[in-house]
Write a protein that holds these residues in place. Structure first.
Motif, PDB file in Angstrom:
ATOM      1  N   GLU A   1       0.828  -1.209   0.000  1.00 50.25           N
ATOM      2  CA  GLU A   1       0.000   0.000   0.000  1.00 50.25           C
ATOM      3  C   GLU A   1       0.862   1.259   0.000  1.00 50.25           C
ATOM      4  OE1 GLU A   1      -3.455   2.125   2.766  1.00 50.25           O
ATOM      5  OE2 GLU A   1      -2.907   0.027   3.095  1.00 50.25           O
ATOM      6  N   ALA A   2       1.974   1.230   0.778  1.00 54.59           N
ATOM      7  CA  ALA A   2       2.859   2.389   0.859  1.00 54.59           C
ATOM      8  C   ALA A   2       3.852   2.450  -0.299  1.00 54.59           C
ATOM      9  CB  ALA A   2       3.620   2.372   2.187  1.00 54.59           C
ATOM     10  N   ARG A   3       3.911   1.380  -1.113  1.00 58.57           N
ATOM     11  CA  ARG A   3       4.825   1.283  -2.262  1.00 58.57           C
ATOM     12  C   ARG A   3       6.289   1.415  -1.819  1.00 58.57           C
ATOM     13  NH1 ARG A   3       2.199   1.738  -7.311  1.00 58.57           N
ATOM     14  NH2 ARG A   3      -0.050   2.118  -7.071  1.00 58.57           N
ATOM     15  N   VAL A   4       6.657   0.630  -0.798  1.00 58.28           N
ATOM     16  CA  VAL A   4       8.022   0.658  -0.251  1.00 58.28           C
ATOM     17  C   VAL A   4       8.650  -0.722  -0.394  1.00 58.28           C
ATOM     18  CG1 VAL A   4       9.422   1.058   1.789  1.00 58.28           C
ATOM     19  CG2 VAL A   4       7.390   2.446   1.397  1.00 58.28           C
ATOM     20  N   PRO A   5       9.841  -0.837  -0.998  1.00 57.09           N
ATOM     21  CA  PRO A   5      10.528  -2.122  -1.066  1.00 57.09           C
ATOM     22  C   PRO A   5      10.674  -2.752   0.318  1.00 57.09           C
ATOM     23  CG  PRO A   5      11.623  -0.522  -2.458  1.00 57.09           C
ATOM     24  CD  PRO A   5      10.591   0.234  -1.683  1.00 57.09           C
ATOM     25  N   TYR A   6      10.542  -4.080   0.366  1.00 61.34           N
ATOM     26  CA  TYR A   6      10.376  -4.773   1.646  1.00 61.34           C
ATOM     27  C   TYR A   6      11.241  -6.021   1.696  1.00 61.34           C
ATOM     28  CZ  TYR A   6       7.897  -7.867   4.985  1.00 61.34           C
ATOM     29  OH  TYR A   6       7.578  -8.737   6.005  1.00 61.34           O
ATOM     30  N   ALA A   7      11.758  -6.335   2.906  1.00 60.45           N
ATOM     31  CA  ALA A   7      12.425  -7.612   3.150  1.00 60.45           C
ATOM     32  C   ALA A   7      12.179  -8.004   4.597  1.00 60.45           C
ATOM     33  CB  ALA A   7      13.921  -7.532   2.864  1.00 60.45           C
ATOM     34  N   ASP A   8      12.189  -9.326   4.849  1.00 60.86           N
ATOM     35  CA  ASP A   8      11.999  -9.797   6.213  1.00 60.86           C
ATOM     36  C   ASP A   8      12.809 -11.051   6.472  1.00 60.86           C
ATOM     37  OD1 ASP A   8      10.573 -12.126   5.352  1.00 60.86           O
ATOM     38  OD2 ASP A   8       8.646 -11.096   5.466  1.00 60.86           O
ATOM     39  N   VAL A   9      12.710 -11.558   7.706  1.00 59.55           N
ATOM     40  CA  VAL A   9      13.383 -12.791   8.111  1.00 59.55           C
ATOM     41  C   VAL A   9      12.339 -13.855   8.431  1.00 59.55           C
ATOM     42  CG1 VAL A   9      15.534 -11.743   8.895  1.00 59.55           C
ATOM     43  CG2 VAL A   9      13.603 -11.904  10.484  1.00 59.55           C
ATOM     44  N   ASN A  10      11.238 -13.832   7.720  1.00 62.34           N
ATOM     45  CA  ASN A  10      10.143 -14.770   7.930  1.00 62.34           C
ATOM     46  C   ASN A  10      10.650 -16.209   7.881  1.00 62.34           C
ATOM     47  OD1 ASN A  10       7.772 -16.276   7.833  1.00 62.34           O
ATOM     48  ND2 ASN A  10       6.739 -14.879   6.447  1.00 62.34           N
ATOM     49  N   ASP A  11      10.456 -16.935   8.972  1.00 61.78           N
ATOM     50  CA  ASP A  11      10.936 -18.314   9.035  1.00 61.78           C
ATOM     51  C   ASP A  11       9.820 -19.288   9.397  1.00 61.78           C
ATOM     52  OD1 ASP A  11      10.626 -17.386  11.584  1.00 61.78           O
ATOM     53  OD2 ASP A  11      12.637 -17.884  12.285  1.00 61.78           O
ATOM     54  N   GLU A  12       8.598 -18.976   8.960  1.00 58.47           N
ATOM     55  CA  GLU A  12       7.457 -19.811   9.310  1.00 58.47           C
ATOM     56  C   GLU A  12       6.652 -20.214   8.085  1.00 58.47           C
ATOM     57  OE1 GLU A  12       5.886 -17.213  12.192  1.00 58.47           O
ATOM     58  OE2 GLU A  12       7.303 -17.881  13.725  1.00 58.47           O
ATOM     59  N   GLU A  13       6.103 -21.412   8.170  1.00 55.23           N
ATOM     60  CA  GLU A  13       5.469 -22.052   7.027  1.00 55.23           C
ATOM     61  C   GLU A  13       4.189 -21.360   6.570  1.00 55.23           C
ATOM     62  OE1 GLU A  13       3.171 -26.261   6.576  1.00 55.23           O
ATOM     63  OE2 GLU A  13       5.235 -26.379   7.324  1.00 55.23           O
ATOM     64  N   GLU A  14       3.293 -21.048   7.499  1.00 58.11           N
ATOM     65  CA  GLU A  14       1.961 -20.586   7.113  1.00 58.11           C
ATOM     66  C   GLU A  14       1.974 -19.302   6.299  1.00 58.11           C
ATOM     67  OE1 GLU A  14       1.485 -23.103  10.787  1.00 58.11           O
ATOM     68  OE2 GLU A  14       2.840 -21.544  10.054  1.00 58.11           O
ATOM     69  N   PRO A  15       2.688 -18.246   6.728  1.00 52.70           N
ATOM     70  CA  PRO A  15       2.667 -17.029   5.910  1.00 52.70           C
ATOM     71  C   PRO A  15       3.343 -17.205   4.554  1.00 52.70           C
ATOM     72  CG  PRO A  15       4.191 -16.790   7.752  1.00 52.70           C
ATOM     73  CD  PRO A  15       3.421 -18.039   7.987  1.00 52.70           C
ATOM     74  N   ILE A  16       4.398 -18.013   4.498  1.00 49.96           N
ATOM     75  CA  ILE A  16       5.056 -18.260   3.209  1.00 49.96           C
ATOM     76  C   ILE A  16       4.109 -19.007   2.278  1.00 49.96           C
ATOM     77  CG2 ILE A  16       6.941 -19.507   2.075  1.00 49.96           C
ATOM     78  CD1 ILE A  16       7.881 -16.996   3.480  1.00 49.96           C
ATOM     79  N   LEU A  17       3.400 -20.004   2.817  1.00 47.30           N
ATOM     80  CA  LEU A  17       2.429 -20.734   2.006  1.00 47.30           C
ATOM     81  C   LEU A  17       1.347 -19.800   1.488  1.00 47.30           C
ATOM     82  CD1 LEU A  17       1.434 -23.446   0.945  1.00 47.30           C
ATOM     83  CD2 LEU A  17       0.194 -23.757   3.104  1.00 47.30           C
ATOM     84  N   GLU A  18       0.863 -18.913   2.346  1.00 45.48           N
ATOM     85  CA  GLU A  18      -0.166 -17.959   1.937  1.00 45.48           C
ATOM     86  C   GLU A  18       0.350 -17.031   0.835  1.00 45.48           C
ATOM     87  OE1 GLU A  18      -2.927 -14.345   3.830  1.00 45.48           O
ATOM     88  OE2 GLU A  18      -1.729 -15.625   5.149  1.00 45.48           O
ATOM     89  N   LEU A  19       1.595 -16.580   0.962  1.00 45.69           N
ATOM     90  CA  LEU A  19       2.142 -15.632  -0.005  1.00 45.69           C
ATOM     91  C   LEU A  19       2.347 -16.246  -1.379  1.00 45.69           C
ATOM     92  CD1 LEU A  19       4.789 -13.896   2.291  1.00 45.69           C
ATOM     93  CD2 LEU A  19       2.723 -12.841   1.362  1.00 45.69           C
ATOM     94  N   PHE A  20       2.806 -17.514  -1.405  1.00 43.63           N
ATOM     95  CA  PHE A  20       3.193 -18.125  -2.680  1.00 43.63           C
ATOM     96  C   PHE A  20       2.137 -19.059  -3.263  1.00 43.63           C
ATOM     97  CE2 PHE A  20       7.347 -16.789  -1.097  1.00 43.63           C
ATOM     98  CZ  PHE A  20       7.972 -16.333  -2.252  1.00 43.63           C
ATOM     99  N   SER A  21       1.035 -19.300  -2.545  1.00 44.50           N
ATOM    100  CA  SER A  21       0.045 -20.253  -3.049  1.00 44.50           C
ATOM    101  C   SER A  21      -0.720 -19.696  -4.247  1.00 44.50           C
ATOM    102  CB  SER A  21      -0.927 -20.645  -1.932  1.00 44.50           C
ATOM    103  OG  SER A  21      -1.603 -19.495  -1.429  1.00 44.50           O
TER     104      SER A  21
END
Length: 385
Positions: free
Chosen positions: A96-116
């Motif tokens: 929404e803010a149009r800002v490049p983003y990075a994280d250290v996400n190390d959990e299955e559920e959000p990654i599955l949601e993002l890439f499904s």
């Protein structure tokens, strides 16, 4: 954008990984302004004062306030866990803010949601921003090592990743993550498809040439099996295993056995609390440390990436082993490097996992991590290039 014009916001910046990320950004001096954003504003202010940064109070669940905070910045970095609670919504704020983003996400559920689906990738492209998820130590450096090793192959058939580590950080978010990862069913990739297996299953011993010499590891819930098969077409298997000192492994087994890793709330007086929430809070205390002796354990951090496939029509197997000095720097430094790549425009718009990035900038940082490494090729050891 010139360095003197850049601003980076670090969410969860007063936590262990967040604070180390802020330190790395300060030392590398590629951003004019660093904003330490945390709901614990006092800790954020103390860190900011030490490093010449700025502090901001933020609750990442307040979508409107978060979007206002990050709008106009050059990069936003997210270290506010656990990611199964907060990760996806923070990404939506970045879009929404149009800002490049990075994280250290190390959990299955959000990654599955993002890439499904391709919804988030398409939204990022429409916003003209890159999103890089899971770029810490694992996932992150484990994916980078996999990408680096895969360059030796024409086709990759399987990837086996094992991480053996001591309990470096013991905050509530860290314990919440580990309790979550060590319980219930988890996803691996086997026989060319994703499948569910019990967490803490398929235990094995990995032998390393560095102290403590061996690591007892088992399957846990982690993102690598979710993203690597998308990057390597035709791959048949991706499995991730994690292990700790035996007393910590035993603790996770017992807690899971007796239902104390459950995240379902139960009544407690006039309020509610989940068993996992209580256990995470307790394990983060000095009282628990006196019982279990976490701070007395000898720290270590070792990983192994086994890759099998074919080159020039012949079977090939490589095994990379890497030992690092461990601690928050293992995640903070790769995340800081990613921030610079984002600010420099080196990553195109869209949603990416770490294996999509050039390994070179991260491998160059291995000396700063105190890395020792070796490559075993067809069972013959040699120095890692």
């Amino acid at each position: 954008m010139a360095a003197h014009e850049r601003t980076v916001v670090v969410l969860g910046g007063a936590g262990s990984v967040g604070a180390e990320t802020v330190r790395q950004l300060s030392q590398r001096d590629k951003f004019a302004k660093i904003i330490v954003a945390d709901r614990n504003v006092e800790d954020a202010q103390n860190l900011a004062q030490q490093l010449g940064a700025e502090a901001s109070e933020i609750d990442v669940t307040d979508r409107a306030a978060l979007t206002d905070l990050i709008r106009g910045s050059s990069v936003v970095l997210n270290t506010a866990g656990p990611f199964f609670l907060y990760g996806t919504e923070v990404i939506r704020s970045a879009i929404e803010a149009r800002v490049p983003y990075a994280d250290v996400n190390d959990e299955e559920e959000p990654i599955l949601e993002l890439f499904s689906t391709d919804d988030i990738d398409r939204a990022a492209r429409d916003a003209g921003i890159p999103l890089v998820v899971g770029l810490g130590t694992s996932p992150g450096l484990t994916n980078i090592l996999t990408r680096y090793g895969a360059q030796e192959f024409d086709t990759v058939d399987s990837v086996q990743i094992a991480l053996a580590t001591g309990p470096w950080t013991r905050g509530i978010a860290v314990w919440s993550h580990h309790l979550h990862a060590h319980s219930g069913q988890t996803t691996i990739y086997r026989n060319g498809d994703w499948t569910q297996v019990p967490a803490m299953s398929e235990e094995e011993i990995i032998t390393f040439p560095w102290a403590p010499g061996q690591g007892q590891v088992h399957i846990v819930s982690h993102p690598e099996p979710l993203t690597l098969p998308r990057f390597f077409p035709g791959i048949q298997e991706v499995v991730f295993k994690l292990g700790h000192p035996e007393n910590v492994n035993r603790l996770y087994r017992d807690l899971s056995k007796y239902g104390l890793t459950s995240e379902s709330s139960i009544p407690y007086g006039t309020s509610e609390i989940s068993p996992a929430g209580f256990i995470a809070a307790y394990l983060s205390t000095n009282q628990a440390d006196q019982v279990f002796g976490f701070s007395k354990l000898t720290p270590y951090s070792m990983r192994e990436v086994r890759i099998a496939g074919r080159r020039d029509g012949r079977p090939l197997k490589l095994r990379y082993q890497v030992s690092m000095k461990g601690g928050p720097i293992e995640s903070g430094l790769p995340l800081a490097i990613t921030a610079e790549l984002l600010a420099d425009g080196e990553i195109s718009a869209g949603l990416f996992s770490p294996e999509a990035l050039d390994p070179a900038p991260f491998l160059r940082a291995f000396p700063e991590l105190g890395a020792r490494s070796r490559l075993i090729r067809e069972e013959e050891p040699s120095a890692l290039a």
